[in-house]
Design an enzyme around this catalytic site. Sequence first.
Site, PDB file in Angstrom:
ATOM      1  N   HIS A 139      46.465  -3.535  -2.918  1.00 48.89           N
ATOM      2  CA  HIS A 139      47.812  -3.799  -3.394  1.00 48.89           C
ATOM      3  C   HIS A 139      48.839  -2.980  -2.598  1.00 48.89           C
ATOM      4  CE1 HIS A 139      45.927  -5.745  -6.869  1.00 48.89           C
ATOM      5  NE2 HIS A 139      47.118  -6.254  -7.131  1.00 48.89           N
ATOM      6  N   LYS A 146      52.480   0.012  -6.514  1.00 50.08           N
ATOM      7  CA  LYS A 146      51.724  -0.268  -7.738  1.00 50.08           C
ATOM      8  C   LYS A 146      51.398   1.036  -8.460  1.00 50.08           C
ATOM      9  CE  LYS A 146      47.868  -2.996  -9.528  1.00 50.08           C
ATOM     10  NZ  LYS A 146      48.764  -3.593 -10.554  1.00 50.08           N
TER      11      LYS A 146
END
EC number: 1.17.1.8
Length: 248
Positions: free
Chosen positions: A134, A138
Amino acid sequence: MSIRVAVIGAKGRMGSHAVDAINDAEGLELVAALGSSDSLETLIEKNIDVAVELTVPKSTEDNVTYLVENGIDTVVGTTGWDNDRLARLEATLKNHPETAVLIAPNFSIGAVLAMRFAELAAPYFDSAEVVEIHHTRKLDAPSGTANHTAQRIAAARNAAGLPAVPDSTESDPQGARGAVIDGIHVHAIRQQGMNAHEEILFGSDGEALTIRTDSHSTSAFMPGIVTAVRSIADYTGLLHGLENMLDL
């Protein structure tokens, strides 16, 4: 009549896309777009049918509890829903039997299908691990999608009577083998320039299977959110995963 929708967390990356998607969707009417400083009481005044909760892990449980207690069906895309939080939510929902909450680890149709494919493949391979990648913004690791994927793989393996995945590691002082979720190793990578990606790795003697899903833009999650908003009135109680609303 249109479904009256509110987005909570409307100024975030997911929330701003959700606002646009709901505005563009036939049969949906966006009547409230709340930021972090806005009161949820506004939703009661506006007679909301469905709320889309896209905030942050530290806020999501309180927000969803308030919505359930006021009889508002809720679609949740915020991560951080562990077993304790889910149990508390189920207890709250028992007192509001006409209300539904969808907790969706991922709204990408590709990601939902990848989890289903992994569930189907799990009984046929000795080894299984999950890698998720990600963006660096995040807040949680591993991702809700990876966590949910590992749980479904483990459940499918247990139902098939398989033993633990083979692993001879005796020393791992730096945690190189990653997290272990229901016996399945999960590895989280945070990399600049990435959005949301997952690889599900299976192996047996002489062969390997890799299932990969890539969401290159937040826009990939919008069809799933719109589907959930349109469908949630048909359900009651807690649903965990968008797959519950799809014919898989």
